[in-house]
Design an enzyme around this catalytic site. Structure first.
Site, short mmCIF file in Angstrom:
data_model
loop_
_atom_site.label_atom_id
_atom_site.label_comp_id
_atom_site.label_asym_id
_atom_site.label_seq_id
_atom_site.Cartn_x
_atom_site.Cartn_y
_atom_site.Cartn_z
N CYS A 30 -7.37 8.21 5.46
CA CYS A 30 -7.60 7.93 6.87
C CYS A 30 -7.30 9.19 7.69
O CYS A 30 -6.21 9.73 7.63
CB CYS A 30 -6.70 6.79 7.33
SG CYS A 30 -6.66 6.61 9.12
N CYS A 36 -7.03 9.93 11.06
CA CYS A 36 -6.05 9.92 12.16
C CYS A 36 -4.63 9.69 11.64
O CYS A 36 -3.76 10.53 11.80
CB CYS A 36 -6.40 8.84 13.17
SG CYS A 36 -7.98 9.11 13.97
#
Length: 138
Positions: free
Chosen positions: A46, A48
């Site tokens: 992921c 972020c």
């Protein structure tokens, strides 16, 4: 091919920071059942949250209070190891990235994805520092 590069880069980040990669259920049990303290990073691609979790994890190798073991499992990649690590995180749903602080194989603190994503790395570091001070300080 691109995803393999992203995964390898995320793995390299943690190895360079001094984290041991656990890739099998047996490795997870061997490490987490030992006496002592452990910081477990459930790594993730992921962008972020992973981009906040990995630098936060790396910083903790320099904190004055230290865990005995710094380890990582990779969600979505090393599925068996990740599932086994999560079996130690009682009462918490799967979350990645996330952090678990364990002492003598017992979960003491969990920092879930929602406490990482959208936060500044320093906020995550401060949560980890509080956990280290509370549970790992001799």
């Amino acid at each position: 091919m691109f995803m393999n590069d992203v995964v390898q880069s995320a793995r390299n980040d943690m190895e360079e920071a001094g984290y041991q990669q656990l890739t099998t259920a047996a490795e997870v049990d061997e490490v987490l059942q030992e006496k002592g303290t452990a910081l477990v990073l459930v790594n993730s691609v992921c962008g972020c949250a992973g981009g906040i979790a990995r630098p936060s994890a790396a910083y903790m190798k320099n904190y004055e209070v230290q865990a005995d073991k710094f380890v990582t499992v990779f969600a979505g990649q090393d599925k068996e190891a990740t599932a086994q690590a999560r079996s130690y995180f009682t009462d918490y749903p799967p979350s990645s990235p996330s952090f678990a602080l364990l002492k003598d194989g017992e979960l003491k603190m969990m920092i879930e994805r929602h406490e990482i994503e959208g936060h500044e790395p320093i906020e995550v570091v401060q949560k980890l520092e509080r956990g280290f001070d509370q549970f790992f300080k001799s």
